[in-house]
Design an enzyme around this catalytic site. Sequence first.
Site, mmCIF file in Angstrom:
data_model
loop_
_atom_site.group_PDB
_atom_site.id
_atom_site.type_symbol
_atom_site.label_atom_id
_atom_site.label_comp_id
_atom_site.label_asym_id
_atom_site.label_seq_id
_atom_site.Cartn_x
_atom_site.Cartn_y
_atom_site.Cartn_z
ATOM 1 N N ASP A 155 0.826 -1.210 0.000
ATOM 2 C CA ASP A 155 0.000 0.000 0.000
ATOM 3 C C ASP A 155 0.859 1.257 0.000
ATOM 4 O O ASP A 155 1.975 1.250 0.518
ATOM 5 C CB ASP A 155 -0.907 -0.031 1.237
ATOM 6 N N ASN A 199 -10.648 -2.876 -6.206
ATOM 7 C CA ASN A 199 -9.875 -1.857 -6.932
ATOM 8 C C ASN A 199 -10.511 -1.429 -8.258
ATOM 9 O O ASN A 199 -10.118 -0.411 -8.837
ATOM 10 C CB ASN A 199 -8.426 -2.326 -7.184
HETATM 11 C C1 FPP Z 1 -2.055 0.171 -3.284
HETATM 12 O O1 FPP Z 1 -1.532 1.479 -3.239
HETATM 13 C C2 FPP Z 1 -1.480 -0.506 -4.428
HETATM 14 C C3 FPP Z 1 -2.194 -1.067 -5.447
HETATM 15 C C4 FPP Z 1 -3.652 -1.064 -5.510
HETATM 16 C C5 FPP Z 1 -1.516 -1.679 -6.585
HETATM 17 C C6 FPP Z 1 -0.359 -2.539 -6.233
HETATM 18 C C7 FPP Z 1 0.450 -2.710 -7.442
HETATM 19 C C8 FPP Z 1 1.793 -2.682 -7.496
HETATM 20 C C9 FPP Z 1 2.688 -2.571 -6.335
HETATM 21 C C10 FPP Z 1 2.511 -2.736 -8.763
HETATM 22 C C11 FPP Z 1 2.381 -3.960 -9.552
HETATM 23 C C12 FPP Z 1 2.704 -5.228 -8.908
HETATM 24 C C13 FPP Z 1 3.085 -6.297 -9.607
HETATM 25 C C14 FPP Z 1 3.207 -7.618 -8.964
HETATM 26 C C15 FPP Z 1 3.382 -6.200 -11.029
HETATM 27 P P1 FPP Z 1 -2.567 2.669 -3.348
HETATM 28 O O2 FPP Z 1 -2.726 3.015 -4.785
HETATM 29 O O3 FPP Z 1 -3.844 2.325 -2.663
HETATM 30 O O4 FPP Z 1 -1.811 3.800 -2.596
HETATM 31 P P2 FPP Z 1 -2.490 4.959 -1.738
HETATM 32 O O5 FPP Z 1 -3.164 4.289 -0.565
HETATM 33 O O6 FPP Z 1 -1.320 5.793 -1.336
HETATM 34 O O7 FPP Z 1 -3.442 5.664 -2.620
#
Ligand code: FPP
Length: 244
Positions: free
Chosen positions: A22, A70
């Site tokens: 996250d 998501n």
């Molecule tokens: C949460 O951060 C992250 C995600 C929903 C996406 C996770 C994806 C990756 C780390 C990249 C791809 C992974 C692979 C295995 C190719 P957020 O967007 O909710 O962050 P925030 O809470 O700061 O908004």
Amino acid sequence: MPEGDKTTGCEGAPRHVAIIMDGNGRWAQSRGRPRLFGHHAGAKRVREIVETCPDLGVKYLTVFAFSTENWKRTQTEVAGLMSLFRRYITKEARALRDEGVRVRFIGDRVRLDAKLIALMDELELLTQENTRVHLTIALNYGSRDEVARAIKRMAQDVARGDLSAEDVDESTLTRYLDTRVLPDPDLVVRTSGEARISNFLLWQSAYAEYEFIDTLWPDFTADIFEGLVRDYARRDRRFGAVKA
Ligand code: FPP
């Protein structure tokens, strides 16, 4: 044991670590960049962490890449993430294979596009002989959705006469889950300062240890990971029992 399968390991290391990655969005926004910039930075971290697993004695790593919730994000972010997953698989496939990583995907594939599903299948096939470290990527994954899909298949098997309702117990459900071939996580980590589980491996993590850390995922380093693994090794897990 093939040379590549040798691990040094940290005594008492968790066999299976699951990570809720996250904080990508906040990391990007704090730099005045679009959220996808953070997801790209986050993707780079995944390889780095997988590579440290054998040295630490972590055999299984499961990462939460995209949840069933998501899809509620903007169309731009969802499309950008899907494109990132396609590019990641295409770009990393050979290196993952050569480093002895076995890749699996969990989650419901129905909403994913055909090109992405084909790449996921190819990567699973390409790495299926590997045993050095097991990387599981949760994509369109939600624990409640996984349990509901498992129960549906179980009910179908009962209706067909392939399973007796009388015989259903905890191990039966475990066998119908997407994670059926994986051991339960020993340690679940969430980055970015949020102390939530967000529908991730609920059944499987019943006895896991948890670490909620403030670091945003793109800042998560191998050293931080090693520190968490060593902290875990010092914990006293009793699984509901009392120490003799
Ligand atoms: C949460 O951060 C992250 C995600 C929903 C996406 C996770 C994806 C990756 C780390 C990249 C791809 C992974 C692979 C295995 C190719 P957020 O967007 O909710 O962050 P925030 O809470 O700061 O908004």
